[in-house]
Scaffold this motif. Structure first.
Motif, PDB file in Angstrom:
ATOM      1  N   PRO A   1      -6.019  -4.152  -1.056  1.00  0.00           N
ATOM      2  CA  PRO A   1      -5.967  -3.610  -2.422  1.00  0.00           C
ATOM      3  C   PRO A   1      -6.973  -4.238  -3.391  1.00  0.00           C
ATOM      4  CG  PRO A   1      -3.745  -3.931  -1.595  1.00  0.00           C
ATOM      5  CD  PRO A   1      -4.672  -4.521  -0.570  1.00  0.00           C
TER       6      PRO A   1
ATOM      7  N   GLY B   1      -7.553  -0.251  -4.051  1.00  0.00           N
ATOM      8  CA  GLY B   1      -6.137  -0.262  -4.396  1.00  0.00           C
ATOM      9  C   GLY B   1      -5.673   1.031  -5.018  1.00  0.00           C
TER      10      GLY B   1
ATOM     11  N   LEU C   1       1.447   1.772  -3.580  1.00  0.00           N
ATOM     12  CA  LEU C   1       0.309   2.395  -4.277  1.00  0.00           C
ATOM     13  C   LEU C   1       0.280   3.901  -4.033  1.00  0.00           C
ATOM     14  CD1 LEU C   1      -2.470  -0.272  -3.574  1.00  0.00           C
ATOM     15  CD2 LEU C   1      -1.183   0.077  -5.686  1.00  0.00           C
TER      16      LEU C   1
ATOM     17  N   THR D   1       0.824  -1.217   0.000  1.00  0.00           N
ATOM     18  CA  THR D   1       0.000   0.000   0.000  1.00  0.00           C
ATOM     19  C   THR D   1       0.859   1.268   0.000  1.00  0.00           C
ATOM     20  OG1 THR D   1      -0.258  -0.067   2.414  1.00  0.00           O
ATOM     21  CG2 THR D   1      -1.975  -1.131   1.108  1.00  0.00           C
TER      22      THR D   1
END
Lengths: 443, 174
Positions: free
Chosen positions: A201, A205, A184, A181
């Motif tokens: 996610p 996500g 991301l 994460t």
């Protein structure tokens, strides 16, 4: 170039020509993109592909070992916008397999990601590549251009109804972005601070859309699994540990490098493939799965096989498959000091137990190493780790704590010696020569 | 490969915070990788492009990047200060980063750093008086099998850096 040796080469099939074998032409010549063509020509169903991946026993190669097929099946079917993301933010000390995968065989990762996109219903993907390997990022971009020009990426791939495009995104020096994460957030153009989970996610996500994130090696395995069938892949390894795995062997061996072996291969065999111990010296300790994995003493490690269960039973983790080999010239306090500094430096700072705890760990290990340790320091270190583990948003705090606990548990007497005598158990000159940097007799 | 990609655009005014049209064109290519409403995703690449052109990232240039991507300057500064390889202070013509993490250290990473310090007469985070070299301590670069490992100006990785190879590299940097 990292040397390699292998039993049952799959992922490393294309590596034999070194830097001369990465192009699309070479990849196609060794059967590349055949699985994507077959899937599109036969209009294979998403469920069939996921079932095959589940059957293969493939587990995430980034470190957590989560079953890949199961992860893919978590993706909601109906969502209109979904993503596939590849995690090549390879920064776990000891790990350098994904760099070589992208260097020598980038198209296997591209094909694996396209197939994943097809299976989970995503139209766009990103490969997040560690900033320090910028030359490899460039190679991956060149491979993407080739794939696009050949019609493997873009609108209506190979004349089918399936469209998918893929891009490379580079990091710029932050270990925490290897956490999915955090990665991301980083793609979204922010600090790479991990998100609270759940939601995972697969539901929330990239850009808040359902996203499948896998490690580079995981994606690279996909074309091979579909080529040979899930059962055959599973049988290469052992139950619940399908296939082959890349192991990055570093430290005091004669031939550091990447080695592809079936899951379940004895550690002794892997050590032999890596040329054995440097200078014929004695094995002292091994970190079997990247710097976050607890260290194991030589005698325990020599009994292990390289698979999730055997290493877990011995009290450590297979992790990313980074095998850090240490011989008798190593001071274990100094070794831990290096690692603790790393986690202190790389903590992203959003959770107090990690931000403060990683600093405490480093400072206390540092003072032991520098002859200022106190009798109560080992208990203090363990107490600090108690206050870190499981108390933060992501696993970086645990990753900082595990090595401290492992080193103290397995080499306690060496730490006690250091505190009592205010110096290393291993003679500093022996340590100095152990690295191989200085030629014998040179100043 | 070129050792130095920084300051390559010799026509460009290095003292102005503005970016050249070449740099902006490169940023446009990065922006095109992301959904139209997600321009901010290109900020990491844009900052690298800006750093290559300016040699480092002055606050004024960070503001220029922010303006170009439609972001708040503070949001861009957060990114620039979070990731290790952005230089928020001027660095020498050659920034050498040596990995001293454990796997590298086992094969001489710390010794390689000591050797460079001695050769250049500087410590970590210092620049030689002639402005040629800056030395940094790096964390895992994901190339532990090639230890000792060094980066030159962030983008060029040098492997197996024993004394002879370090001497050669330093001689190469003019």
């Amino acid at each position: 170039m990292a040397l390699i040796d292998t039993i049952n080469p799959l992922l490393t099939t294309g590596w034999s020509k070194g830097d001369a074998g990465w192009s699309l032409k070479d990849y196609e010549a060794r059967g590349g993109y055949a699985q994507l063509k077959r899937i599109l020509a036969n209009k294979m169903s998403s469920d069939d592909i996921i079932a095959e991946v589940k059957k293969s026993g493939l587990r995430g190669r980034g470190g957590a070992g989560f079953p890949t097929g199961l992860k893919w099946s978590f993706m909601p079917k109906a969502a209109p916008e979904k993503y596939v993301v590849c995690n090549t933010d390879e920064g776990e000390p000891g790990t350098f397999k994904d760099r070589d995968l992208l260097r020598y065989d980038p198209h296997s990762v591209i094909e694996g990601m396209i197939i994943a996109g097809y299976a989970v219903g995503a139209a766009r993907g990103y490969n997040y590549i560690h900033g320090e390997i910028f030359e490899i990022y460039r190679r991956f971009e060149a491979a993407l251009d080739e794939a696009r020009a050949a019609g493997y990426l873009g609108q209506r791939i190979l004349g089918s109804d399936f469209s998918f495009d893929l891009f490379a995104h580079h990091g710029w020096g932050a270990y925490v972005c290897g956490e999915e994460t955090g990665l991301l957030e980083s793609i979204e153009g922010k600090k790479g601070q991990p998100r609270f989970k759940p939601p995972f996610p697969a539901n929330f996500g990239l850009y808040g859309k359902p996203t499948t994130i896998n490690n580079t090696e995981t994606f690279a395995a996909i074309p091979f699994i579909l080529g040979m069938g899930g059962d055959a892949y599973l049988n290469l390894g052992k139950p619940n540990n399908g296939g082959t795995k890349l192991f990055s062997v570093s430290g005091h061996v004669n031939r550091p490098g990447n080695y592809e072996v079936p899951m379940g291969t004895p550690f002794a065999k892997l050590l032999e493939m890596a040329g054995g111990m440097r200078g014929g010296r004695q094995l002292k300790a091994v970190i079997p799965g990247g710097s976050s994995a607890p260290v194991l003493p030589a005698e325990v490690m020599m009994e292990c096989t390289m698979d999730y269960e055997s290493i877990a039973k011995a009290g450590s983790m297979l992790g990313s498959g980074a095998v850090i080999v240490m011989d008798e010239t190593v001071c274990m306090v100094k070794a831990l000091e290096r690692l603790s500094y790393f986690y202190y430096e790389e903590s992203c700072g959003q959770c107090t137990p990690c931000r403060e705890g990683s600093g405490w760990l480093y400072r206390v290990v540092h003072r032991i190493e520098h002859g200022e340790g106190r009798a109560e320091d080992l208990d203090l270190l363990n107490r600090v780790t108690d206050n870190m583990m499981g108390k933060t948003i992501c696993a970086l705090a645990d990753a900082a704590a595990f090595p401290v606990r492992g080193f103290i548990k397995n080499f306690r007497s060496e730490f006690e010696y250091h505190i009592e005598h205010r110096k290393c158990l291993v003679d500093p000159e022996v340590q100095r020569m152990g690295s191989g940097f200085f030629k014998a007799g040179a100043a | 490969m070129l050792i130095d990609e920084r300051g390559m655009n010799s026509e460009h005014d290095m003292l102005s915070p503005e970016l050249s049209s070449e740099a902006l064109a490169k940023i446009d290519l990065e922006v095109a990788k992301y959904p139209v409403d997600q321009k901010q995703s290109a900020v990491m690449a844009a900052l690298v492009i800006a750093q290559d052109e300016k040699g480092w990232l002055p606050k004024e240039t960070i503001a220029v990047v922010a303006g170009y991507l439609g972001m708040a300057p503070m949001a861009v500064y957060e990114v620039a200060s979070f990731y290790n390889m952005y230089d928020l202070q001027p660095v020498g013509k050659y920034k050498l980063t040596v990995c001293t993490n454990l796997p590298c250290a086992l094969s001489g990473g710390v010794h390689a750093a000591d050797y460079v310090k001695q050769k250049l007469g500087i410590d970590f985070n210092e620049t030689t008086p002639d402005g040629k070299f800056t030395l940094k301590e790096g964390e895992c670069m994901g190339a532990c099998g090639d230890a000792p490992v060094m980066l030159v100006n962030n983008k060029r990785m040098c492997s197996f850096m024993l004394p002879e190879q370090i001497d050669k590299l330093l001689a190469e940097c003019n």
